[in-house]
Design a protein around this motif. Structure first.
Motif, PDB file in Angstrom:
ATOM      1  N   MET A   7      36.127  30.115  23.585  1.00  0.00           N
ATOM      2  CA  MET A   7      36.929  30.932  22.686  1.00  0.00           C
ATOM      3  C   MET A   7      38.354  30.857  23.218  1.00  0.00           C
ATOM      4  SD  MET A   7      36.530  34.938  21.551  1.00  0.00           S
ATOM      5  CE  MET A   7      36.570  35.579  23.207  1.00  0.00           C
ATOM      6  N   VAL A   8      39.274  30.396  22.381  1.00  0.00           N
ATOM      7  CA  VAL A   8      40.655  30.158  22.800  1.00  0.00           C
ATOM      8  C   VAL A   8      41.596  31.077  22.032  1.00  0.00           C
ATOM      9  CG1 VAL A   8      42.503  28.431  22.811  1.00  0.00           C
ATOM     10  CG2 VAL A   8      40.173  27.773  23.431  1.00  0.00           C
ATOM     11  N   ARG A   9      42.506  31.712  22.763  1.00  0.00           N
ATOM     12  CA  ARG A   9      43.565  32.519  22.147  1.00  0.00           C
ATOM     13  C   ARG A   9      44.760  31.596  21.956  1.00  0.00           C
ATOM     14  NH1 ARG A   9      44.037  37.682  21.268  1.00  0.00           N
ATOM     15  NH2 ARG A   9      42.292  38.175  22.642  1.00  0.00           N
ATOM     16  N   LEU A  10      45.170  31.399  20.703  1.00  0.00           N
ATOM     17  CA  LEU A  10      46.263  30.476  20.409  1.00  0.00           C
ATOM     18  C   LEU A  10      47.582  30.973  20.986  1.00  0.00           C
ATOM     19  CD1 LEU A  10      45.554  29.549  16.681  1.00  0.00           C
ATOM     20  CD2 LEU A  10      45.024  28.226  18.741  1.00  0.00           C
ATOM     21  N   ALA A  11      48.341  30.085  21.592  1.00  0.00           N
ATOM     22  CA  ALA A  11      49.642  30.443  22.167  1.00  0.00           C
ATOM     23  C   ALA A  11      50.629  30.843  21.078  1.00  0.00           C
ATOM     24  CB  ALA A  11      50.191  29.276  22.986  1.00  0.00           C
TER      25      ALA A  11
ATOM     26  N   VAL B 198      49.967  32.020  18.107  1.00  0.00           N
ATOM     27  CA  VAL B 198      49.495  33.156  17.314  1.00  0.00           C
ATOM     28  C   VAL B 198      48.530  33.958  18.187  1.00  0.00           C
ATOM     29  CG1 VAL B 198      48.525  33.848  15.095  1.00  0.00           C
ATOM     30  CG2 VAL B 198      49.579  31.596  15.322  1.00  0.00           C
ATOM     31  N   PRO B 199      49.047  34.808  19.088  1.00  0.00           N
ATOM     32  CA  PRO B 199      48.195  35.479  20.066  1.00  0.00           C
ATOM     33  C   PRO B 199      47.043  36.292  19.475  1.00  0.00           C
ATOM     34  CG  PRO B 199      50.491  35.714  20.669  1.00  0.00           C
ATOM     35  CD  PRO B 199      50.462  35.089  19.291  1.00  0.00           C
ATOM     36  N   GLY B 200      47.173  36.734  18.223  1.00  0.00           N
ATOM     37  CA  GLY B 200      46.096  37.492  17.600  1.00  0.00           C
ATOM     38  C   GLY B 200      44.965  36.622  17.094  1.00  0.00           C
ATOM     39  N   CYS B 201      45.107  35.320  17.151  1.00  0.00           N
ATOM     40  CA  CYS B 201      44.092  34.406  16.616  1.00  0.00           C
ATOM     41  C   CYS B 201      43.221  33.836  17.722  1.00  0.00           C
ATOM     42  CB  CYS B 201      44.755  33.262  15.856  1.00  0.00           C
ATOM     43  SG  CYS B 201      45.548  33.778  14.327  1.00  0.00           S
ATOM     44  N   LEU B 202      41.935  33.921  17.503  1.00  0.00           N
ATOM     45  CA  LEU B 202      40.957  33.333  18.413  1.00  0.00           C
ATOM     46  C   LEU B 202      40.251  32.205  17.679  1.00  0.00           C
ATOM     47  CD1 LEU B 202      39.491  36.662  19.796  1.00  0.00           C
ATOM     48  CD2 LEU B 202      40.990  35.072  21.005  1.00  0.00           C
ATOM     49  N   VAL B 203      40.157  31.057  18.332  1.00  0.00           N
ATOM     50  CA  VAL B 203      39.546  29.873  17.738  1.00  0.00           C
ATOM     51  C   VAL B 203      38.455  29.381  18.685  1.00  0.00           C
ATOM     52  CG1 VAL B 203      39.996  27.538  16.891  1.00  0.00           C
ATOM     53  CG2 VAL B 203      41.761  29.290  16.675  1.00  0.00           C
ATOM     54  N   TYR B 204      37.346  28.970  18.110  1.00  0.00           N
ATOM     55  CA  TYR B 204      36.233  28.469  18.901  1.00  0.00           C
ATOM     56  C   TYR B 204      36.167  26.956  18.817  1.00  0.00           C
ATOM     57  CZ  TYR B 204      34.743  33.308  18.811  1.00  0.00           C
ATOM     58  OH  TYR B 204      34.708  34.672  18.954  1.00  0.00           O
TER      59      TYR B 204
END
Length: 131
Positions: free
Chosen positions: A83-87, A89-95
């Motif tokens: 699970m990655v927190r986008l640099a 868009v800090p509120g977005c988590l991408v798997y």
């Protein structure tokens, strides 16, 4: 049979852009909120006006699991899903799948890579960032 992601009304274009190696999130035209995953309405102001915005496919490892069941086509067991927190868009988590030669570390900088499964499916993998 392994699970295969099925694009829906909101996510279809995202999958198409990923296949073209373009990493995008949605941005609300009214309030400017960026969001992922794709959806029809802005969660902040509830409007339907939005566009795709390309962002750097970079972030930091937030968490991960070791999966022992092959849900994805061509996956070997076990495999790591991060699970990655986008640099951008800090509120977005991408798997995505982990594409490192060692286990991920909490807070580790990563960059997206793309794994073309077949003509209709490309998946996002995450690779340790250089430097």
């Amino acid at each position: 049979m392994p699970y295969r992601p099925e694009p829906d009304r909101d996510s279809r274009e995202w999958w198409e852009r990923i296949a073209g190696r373009e990493f995008v999130v949605q941005r609300c035209d009214t309030c400017g909120t960026t969001r992922f995953p794709a959806r029809a309405l802005c969660p902040a102001c509830r409007t339907e006006a939005w566009h795709w915005q390309e962002v750097e496919p970079e972030g930091r490892v937030e968490s991960w699991i070791v999966n022992h069941q092959a849900f994805m086509p061509g996956a070997r067991e076990p495999y790591v899903v991060v699970m990655v927190r986008l640099a951008a868009v800090p509120g977005c988590l991408v798997y995505g799948n982990w594409d490192g030669e060692r286990p991920p570390e909490p807070g580790e900088r990563v960059r997206a890579s793309y794994n073309r499964i077949d003509d209709t499916l490309t998946l996002v993998n995450w690779t340790p960032a250089a430097g």
